[in-house]
Design an enzyme around this catalytic site. Structure first.
Site, PDB file in Angstrom:
ATOM      1  N   SER A 222      76.690   2.886  52.422  1.00 25.64           N
ATOM      2  CA  SER A 222      75.632   2.763  51.427  1.00 25.64           C
ATOM      3  C   SER A 222      76.106   1.860  50.300  1.00 25.64           C
ATOM      4  O   SER A 222      76.930   0.977  50.508  1.00 25.64           O
ATOM      5  CB  SER A 222      75.239   4.156  50.914  1.00 25.64           C
ATOM      6  OG  SER A 222      74.161   4.057  49.999  1.00 25.64           O
ATOM      7  N   TYR A 245      66.735  -4.277  49.638  1.00 26.12           N
ATOM      8  CA  TYR A 245      68.102  -3.845  49.932  1.00 26.12           C
ATOM      9  C   TYR A 245      68.381  -2.492  49.274  1.00 26.12           C
ATOM     10  O   TYR A 245      68.863  -1.553  49.915  1.00 26.12           O
ATOM     11  CB  TYR A 245      69.109  -4.877  49.440  1.00 26.12           C
ATOM     12  CG  TYR A 245      70.547  -4.427  49.534  1.00 26.12           C
ATOM     13  CD1 TYR A 245      71.266  -4.567  50.716  1.00 26.12           C
ATOM     14  CD2 TYR A 245      71.192  -3.869  48.433  1.00 26.12           C
ATOM     15  CE1 TYR A 245      72.590  -4.142  50.810  1.00 26.12           C
ATOM     16  CE2 TYR A 245      72.518  -3.454  48.507  1.00 26.12           C
ATOM     17  CZ  TYR A 245      73.209  -3.587  49.697  1.00 26.12           C
ATOM     18  OH  TYR A 245      74.518  -3.160  49.775  1.00 26.12           O
ATOM     19  N   LYS A 249      69.180   1.241  50.994  1.00 26.83           N
ATOM     20  CA  LYS A 249      70.371   2.042  50.713  1.00 26.83           C
ATOM     21  C   LYS A 249      69.992   3.414  50.149  1.00 26.83           C
ATOM     22  O   LYS A 249      70.666   4.416  50.411  1.00 26.83           O
ATOM     23  CB  LYS A 249      71.296   1.299  49.746  1.00 26.83           C
ATOM     24  CG  LYS A 249      71.891   0.024  50.345  1.00 26.83           C
ATOM     25  CD  LYS A 249      72.637   0.305  51.644  1.00 26.83           C
ATOM     26  CE  LYS A 249      73.226  -0.936  52.258  1.00 26.83           C
ATOM     27  NZ  LYS A 249      73.924  -0.687  53.546  1.00 26.83           N
TER      28      LYS A 249
END
Length: 453
Positions: A222, A245, A249
């Site tokens: 992560s 993005y 995560k």
């Protein structure tokens, strides 16, 4: 790719995605170094590295071979005669994988089911950032007003919006061009492709003898940038998001941290159940899954801290300035700026190789964690628990507050936050399982998908 190398009986099988550069390559190097120093001499590391094409795979294996030779050469100086023994304890296999292609994921999984007896760890590192540049005025303002926070939790990256994968269903052959729903490229590369891969490889991750004292481990990578504000159930794939993005995560955090809860158990059990190796075992004598009792894999969450890699497209000079900014942040007291990819690989490599009893004891004592790569002022590395919005450091209300490296806007965990996080986790698992079944059915209906279940 075909594999003709004999399968070691006492092998530790680790798969690393995106292994040709940056953090993925560093993880492979750390696995080699730490395995040779911590595991019994009788045990062999089988490192399965995945890249997007053969050229990158060949290059990655060549450089890993060189790293192994250097490690053996150093050991030889202290222990003459040990070099050849150490070299034999590591085997490399390269595989092709495009995480934005469901068919590529299925093909790799099928190859591994027919060629690999088990998997001890799947380290899910590969991914894309989806960034196109920086908001320079915002970046300079944040640096001059709050340097450490600006380079730890940046909000000035400019991302592409609405990026899609190429069509999953080929236009050639009998399938023709079939209408299909869009798939977010960042979502697929960072989350969905890995999610599918581990479902298909669940039999290998479950193929561990009861007396081994361990289970297969799914290790997600992560980020500190997994902001709660970036993710929305209504835009599950982040197609409309300006932070795809960060959204991917955040979704990774949610899935991994809620994987052991009672409310998600039926969904996670369904996800980690697959009878693929029973068919593979008939054609592959090395596959021993029929001789062992299935043990459900465990899902872990890690992050590399802040390190300099090529995920952010920057000119060489700007990349140097970025690295300098990271060092300054560390000298100003940040524990998350390991700067080098090797330091960033600390947490995932540790989770992969740690004794199962150690991991179980730590999570039983303080709850399920997001394990991060941290350093001190001098760069001495360690692994630290990391606070997650809505979960805290271990999903335990009233837990010990850790001020070091904490996000400036973090709030102490409440019972309401914890309950909402669990509910969100269940909804995300439901959505992921629905997406998986839909795409498997869609590919099978036009005769292009592999039979994986």
């Amino acid at each position: 790719m075909s594999n003709t190398t004999p399968q070691p009986e006492d092998g530790f099988y680790a798969l690393v995605t995106g292994a040709n550069s940056g953090l993925g390559f560093a993880i492979c190097c750390r696995l080699i170094d730490e395995f040779l120093h911590t595991r019994p001499q009788s045990q062999t590391l089988v490192l399965i590295v995945t890249t997007r094409d053969i050229r990158k795979g060949d290059d990655a294996v060549a450089r890993l071979q060189k790293h192994l030779q250097n490690a053996c050469r150093k050991a030889e100086k202290s222990f003459p005669g040990v070099s050849m023994l150490l070299h034999r304890r590591v085997q490399f296999r390269q595989e092709i994988l495009d995480l934005t292609s469901i068919l590529s994921v299925q093909r790799l999984a099928k190859r591994l089911l027919f060629s690999t007896p088990k998997l001890n760890a799947a380290i899910l590192n590969a991914g894309i950032g989806g960034w196109e540049g920086l908001n320079w005025p915002n970046a300079f303002y944040n640096l001059f007003t709050d340097w450490v926070n600006a380079v730890t939790y940046p909000t000035y990256k400019i991302s592409g919006v609405g990026w899609l994968t190429k069509p999953q269903i080929p236009a050639d052959g009998n399938a023709g061009r079939t209408e299909e729903p869009p798939v977010g490229e960042v979502f697929c590369a960072n989350v969905f492709g890995h999610y599918l891969l581990c479902h298909y490889l669940a039999p290998l991750l479950s193929a561990h003898k009861a007396d081994e004292g361990t289970v297969g481990r799914v290790i997600w990578l992560s980020s500190l940038e997994a902001y709660a504000s970036a993710f929305s159930l209504e835009d599950f794939q982040g197609l409309a998001s300006s932070m795809p993005y960060e959204a991917s995560k955040r979704l990774t955090d949610i899935l991994a941290l809620t994987a052991d809860l009672l409310s998600t158990t039926p969904l996670v059990t369904q996800y980690l159940t697959n009878d693929g190796p029973q068919r593979a075992a008939k054609n592959n004598p090395s596959t021993n899954t029929t001789k062992t009792s299935a043990r459900r894999p465990k899902i872990y969450l890690t992050h590399p801290g802040i390190c300099s890699t090529g995920i952010m497209p920057l000119h060489y000079f700007l990349a140097l300035l970025m690295t300098a900014a990271f060092y300054i942040a560390r000298w100003l007291g940040s524990q998350w700026h390991g700067v080098t990819a090797s330091n960033g690989a600390c947490a995932p490599a540790w989770v992969a190789l740690a004794q199962q009893s150690t991991l179980d004891a730590m999570e039983e004592r303080e709850g399920k964690a997001k394990w991060g790569s941290a350093t001190d002022w001098w760069g001495k590395e360690r692994v630290e628990r990391t606070e997650v919005e809505g979960w805290g450091w271990g999903g335990v209300v009233g837990e010990r507050i850790r001020k070091k490296g904490r996000w400036r806007h973090a709030k102490n965990l409440t019972e309401r936050d914890r309950q909402q996080f669990e509910e969100l986790g269940k909804e995300c698992w439901e959505e992921m399982e629905q997406l998986r079944r839909e795409w498997e059915g869609r590919l099978a209906a036009v005769g292009v998908g592999e039979e994986m279940n």
